[in-house]
Every structure is written in C-alpha cells, then in structure tokens.
Design a protein around this motif. Structure first.
Motif, mmCIF file in Angstrom:
data_model
loop_
_atom_site.group_PDB
_atom_site.id
_atom_site.type_symbol
_atom_site.label_atom_id
_atom_site.label_comp_id
_atom_site.label_asym_id
_atom_site.label_seq_id
_atom_site.Cartn_x
_atom_site.Cartn_y
_atom_site.Cartn_z
ATOM 1 N N LEU A 19 24.281 83.181 10.243
ATOM 2 C CA LEU A 19 25.299 82.745 11.195
ATOM 3 C C LEU A 19 24.840 82.881 12.640
ATOM 4 C CD1 LEU A 19 28.821 83.895 9.915
ATOM 5 C CD2 LEU A 19 28.003 81.566 10.311
ATOM 6 N N GLU A 20 24.128 83.957 12.938
ATOM 7 C CA GLU A 20 23.694 84.201 14.322
ATOM 8 C C GLU A 20 22.709 83.152 14.815
ATOM 9 O OE1 GLU A 20 23.294 88.716 15.292
ATOM 10 O OE2 GLU A 20 22.946 88.469 13.143
ATOM 11 N N ASP A 21 22.088 82.421 13.893
ATOM 12 C CA ASP A 21 21.136 81.387 14.285
ATOM 13 C C ASP A 21 21.826 80.090 14.705
ATOM 14 O OD1 ASP A 21 19.106 83.150 13.627
ATOM 15 O OD2 ASP A 21 19.006 82.452 11.549
ATOM 16 N N LYS A 22 23.114 79.993 14.483
ATOM 17 C CA LYS A 22 23.880 78.811 14.887
ATOM 18 C C LYS A 22 24.338 78.979 16.333
ATOM 19 C CE LYS A 22 25.505 78.074 10.145
ATOM 20 N NZ LYS A 22 24.603 76.938 9.889
ATOM 21 N N ASP A 23 24.050 77.980 17.157
ATOM 22 C CA ASP A 23 24.325 78.081 18.591
ATOM 23 C C ASP A 23 25.802 78.325 18.885
ATOM 24 O OD1 ASP A 23 21.668 77.686 19.054
ATOM 25 O OD2 ASP A 23 21.847 75.552 19.526
ATOM 26 N N VAL A 24 26.677 77.637 18.167
ATOM 27 C CA VAL A 24 28.114 77.774 18.434
ATOM 28 C C VAL A 24 28.573 79.201 18.189
ATOM 29 C CG1 VAL A 24 30.424 77.058 17.704
ATOM 30 C CG2 VAL A 24 28.618 75.350 17.959
ATOM 31 N N VAL A 25 28.153 79.776 17.081
ATOM 32 C CA VAL A 25 28.558 81.148 16.744
ATOM 33 C C VAL A 25 27.942 82.143 17.722
ATOM 34 C CG1 VAL A 25 28.521 82.936 14.977
ATOM 35 C CG2 VAL A 25 28.834 80.546 14.322
ATOM 36 N N ALA A 26 26.655 81.981 18.003
ATOM 37 C CA ALA A 26 25.961 82.906 18.896
ATOM 38 C C ALA A 26 26.562 82.889 20.297
ATOM 39 C CB ALA A 26 24.478 82.558 18.954
ATOM 40 N N GLN A 27 26.872 81.697 20.799
ATOM 41 C CA GLN A 27 27.472 81.602 22.128
ATOM 42 C C GLN A 27 28.884 82.178 22.144
ATOM 43 O OE1 GLN A 27 27.109 77.489 23.354
ATOM 44 N NE2 GLN A 27 24.902 77.497 22.952
ATOM 45 N N SER A 28 29.594 82.057 21.042
ATOM 46 C CA SER A 28 30.935 82.639 20.951
ATOM 47 C C SER A 28 30.871 84.158 21.053
ATOM 48 C CB SER A 28 31.607 82.225 19.641
ATOM 49 O OG SER A 28 31.758 80.824 19.561
ATOM 50 N N ILE A 29 29.849 84.740 20.444
ATOM 51 C CA ILE A 29 29.701 86.197 20.499
ATOM 52 C C ILE A 29 29.388 86.647 21.920
ATOM 53 C CG2 ILE A 29 28.383 88.165 19.643
ATOM 54 C CD1 ILE A 29 27.820 86.544 17.111
ATOM 55 N N ILE A 30 28.449 85.969 22.571
ATOM 56 C CA ILE A 30 28.083 86.342 23.939
ATOM 57 C C ILE A 30 29.280 86.210 24.878
ATOM 58 C CG2 ILE A 30 26.713 85.683 25.954
ATOM 59 C CD1 ILE A 30 24.443 84.997 24.182
ATOM 60 N N LEU A 31 30.049 85.149 24.714
ATOM 61 C CA LEU A 31 31.153 84.865 25.633
ATOM 62 C C LEU A 31 32.416 85.640 25.295
ATOM 63 C CD1 LEU A 31 30.633 81.009 25.977
ATOM 64 C CD2 LEU A 31 30.043 82.791 27.622
ATOM 65 N N ASP A 32 32.388 86.436 24.263
ATOM 66 C CA ASP A 32 33.519 87.311 23.976
ATOM 67 C C ASP A 32 33.299 88.613 24.738
ATOM 68 O OD1 ASP A 32 35.455 89.064 22.865
ATOM 69 O OD2 ASP A 32 35.534 87.829 21.057
ATOM 70 N N PRO A 33 34.108 88.899 25.757
ATOM 71 C CA PRO A 33 33.871 90.086 26.600
ATOM 72 C C PRO A 33 34.048 91.403 25.869
ATOM 73 C CG PRO A 33 35.976 89.058 27.141
ATOM 74 C CD PRO A 33 35.273 88.126 26.196
ATOM 75 N N ARG A 34 34.483 91.371 24.625
ATOM 76 C CA ARG A 34 34.588 92.593 23.818
ATOM 77 C C ARG A 34 33.275 92.942 23.141
ATOM 78 N NH1 ARG A 34 39.277 90.558 19.994
ATOM 79 N NH2 ARG A 34 37.777 88.820 19.991
ATOM 80 N N PHE A 35 32.355 91.966 23.012
ATOM 81 C CA PHE A 35 31.154 92.158 22.209
ATOM 82 C C PHE A 35 29.866 91.952 23.010
ATOM 83 C CE2 PHE A 35 34.268 90.217 19.042
ATOM 84 C CZ PHE A 35 34.807 91.449 18.716
ATOM 85 N N LYS A 36 29.674 90.733 23.533
ATOM 86 C CA LYS A 36 28.458 90.380 24.258
ATOM 87 C C LYS A 36 27.211 90.734 23.438
ATOM 88 C CE LYS A 36 30.624 91.003 28.801
ATOM 89 N NZ LYS A 36 30.562 91.716 30.084
ATOM 90 N N LYS A 37 26.311 91.522 24.013
ATOM 91 C CA LYS A 37 25.069 91.873 23.327
ATOM 92 C C LYS A 37 25.327 92.737 22.095
ATOM 93 C CE LYS A 37 20.589 94.075 24.158
ATOM 94 N NZ LYS A 37 19.741 94.759 25.161
ATOM 95 N N GLN A 38 26.374 93.555 22.148
ATOM 96 C CA GLN A 38 26.657 94.486 21.053
ATOM 97 C C GLN A 38 27.113 93.770 19.782
ATOM 98 O OE1 GLN A 38 25.768 97.554 21.593
ATOM 99 N NE2 GLN A 38 25.292 96.985 23.714
ATOM 100 N N GLY A 39 27.447 92.504 19.890
ATOM 101 C CA GLY A 39 27.903 91.764 18.724
ATOM 102 C C GLY A 39 26.779 91.212 17.868
#
Length: 277
Positions: free
Chosen positions: A104-124
């Motif tokens: 899942l992390e290799d998909k751009d949409v999912v990866a960008q969603s994780i980064i842009l979630d201020p609760r997770f960012k790099k920690q996600g």
C-alpha cells in the motif's frame, strides 16, 4: 463466540462437575487453544469497531491498521507457548493480509495521504526509505501547482499604472522586498512548494483524536499548495461503511408514505441527517 465460551468456562465446568455429566467435555488443551485463538483475533475486533465507527476513517489510517495487525500476528506466531494450530492460523491470516495490503505504501495516493495527515506524517510509514520516496513524489507534484497570481507572474503586469509606478520608483523597500521574495520563494513556485512541504513537516504532530480536516481548514492559507492536494487525498474513506450508512438513511427517508418527495428534497434531507452532530 469464542470469547463468550471463555467467559462462561468456570460456570460450565462447575455445573458439569456437580451433575457428574458424561458428556464429551472440552479438554484442558482445547481450552488453551480457544484462549490463544481469542487473543490472536481480538485485535481484529478492535480494528473493525474503529473502522465502523460513526466518524469517517480516512485512507491514511489503513497502512497503520495493517502495521498493527501484522505486528500483533508476528508476536503471537513466535511466542514460545503458542500452540501449533494457533501458529498455523496466525501465519495464514498474516500471509493473506500481506498479499492485500503489503504494498500500500508504494501507491502514491495512499503515501501522500499519510504524509498530509497531520496526525501521522513520517511516523505513519513503516520505514524511512518509503517516507523519503513519498516525500519526493509529493514535492514534484507541488512544483506543478500554481496558485493566485503565479500564472501571470512572468508576464506583463496588469496592475493599476499608478500602483505599478509607485512600486517601480520606490527604492526604499526594493532591496528588502527582493530579499523576502527570495526566501519564501514567492517568485519561484518550485521553491515555494518545497518550502511549504518542509515547513509543514517541521510542525509537531497533532493529537490522534483531533480532526485533520479541521486542522487543514484553519491552515489552508498558510499551505495553499498542500491544501490543493489535501482536498484530493484526505477525502478518500478507508471503507465503504460511510456510503452504506448514507444509503440506509436514504431508505429511511424515502418510504412508500413519502414517495412524492423530489430527488432534490431527498438529497437535502439526507445531507442534513448525515451532518447532524
């Protein structure tokens, strides 16, 4: 069901002992098997309850859910006291999860969603390398976004002539303005996108209980380029539960006794019901 059986274990055993029943009772090893199965499957119940909650779960949480499940299964598989049957069950479940969610992390949409979630960012992310790849892709995407007057920044000015003349002839602030523009990248959309992303990532994580959409709504003018991407990423729900709940409410509104309601009226009623707090 297994959990219910374990809860009444003592009562059942006590009753059987008193009645001296000759039923084919569950052995001590089978009780241990049921207990371990329940421990392995308990986390799936927790994830199901959270995903099915009234509040919409964004796609940025899916990778974290998968990580929790995979870690939980791994810890149970390699326990010294884990029974062979339980180990086999946990391994089979883990293999299926990895086949569905491992990339899942290799998909751009999912990866960008994780980064842009201020609760997770790099920690996600599961690793720093996956985070860096996602950050690079997002940075390139931001460089292509133009906002405000940037599309006409390179062309001839259409501003008020008097204002333009003042800006041209005023040397008092010229040096200062040029310095500020170079720092914030106002005249360079590519630099501005990188600055936005770095500034956003430098902010501290917000509490997990906070609403990330509300957080972005309050900062859409601070990160205008990121906000354009956020609107297309954090709107993606993790499951079909929210949409199915809307269909259920629509069915309660449009009944045989209210069949003459127009589609516009039904849409408004359902919208109000789904947004009541």
């Amino acid at each position: 069901m297994i959990q219910r059986i374990l809860k009444v274990k003592d009562s059942v055993l006590a009753t059987l002992a008193v009645t001296n029943n000759e039923l084919n009772n569950i052995t001590s090893q089978e009780w241990q098997l049921l207990s371990q199965c329940c421990n392995v499957l308990s986390i799936f119940n927790d994830v199901t309850e959270e995903v099915s909650a009234e509040k919409i779960v964004t796609i940025s949480k899916v990778v974290l859910y998968y990580g929790f499940l995979d870690e939980h299964l791994t810890s149970n598989i390699y326990k010294n006291d884990t029974l062979h049957e339980v180990e086999k069950m946990a391994t089979e479940i883990q293999n299926v999860l990895r086949a569905y969610f491992g990339n899942l992390e290799d998909k751009d949409v999912v990866a960008q969603s994780i980064i842009l979630d201020p609760r997770f960012k790099k920690q996600g992310f599961s690793s720093d390398s996956k985070f860096l790849v996602a950050k690079t892709v997002l940075s390139r995407k931001l460089q292509s976004i133009r906002i405000g007057t940037e599309n006409t920044a390179a062309g001839p000015s259409t501003a008020n002539p008097q204002t333009a003349q003042t800006a041209t002839t005023s040397l008092l602030w010229k040096t200062f303005d040029n310095k500020v523009n170079s720092l914030i990248g106002q005249n360079n959309p590519t630099v501005a996108g990188i600055v936005e992303l770095d500034k956003y990532l430098a902010e501290t994580l917000i509490p997990r209980s906070m609403d990330p959409l509300q957080w972005w709504s309050e900062r859409k003018h601070i990160y205008p380029r990121l906000f354009e991407v956020v609107k297309r990423r954090l709107c993606i729900p993790a499951t079909s539960v929210p949409s199915e709940r809307v269909f259920s409410k629509a069915g309660q509104v449009l009944t045989d006794f209210r069949s003459r309601l127009t589609t516009d009226k039904v849409e408004k009623i359902v919208f109000v019901q789904c947004n009541l707090k």
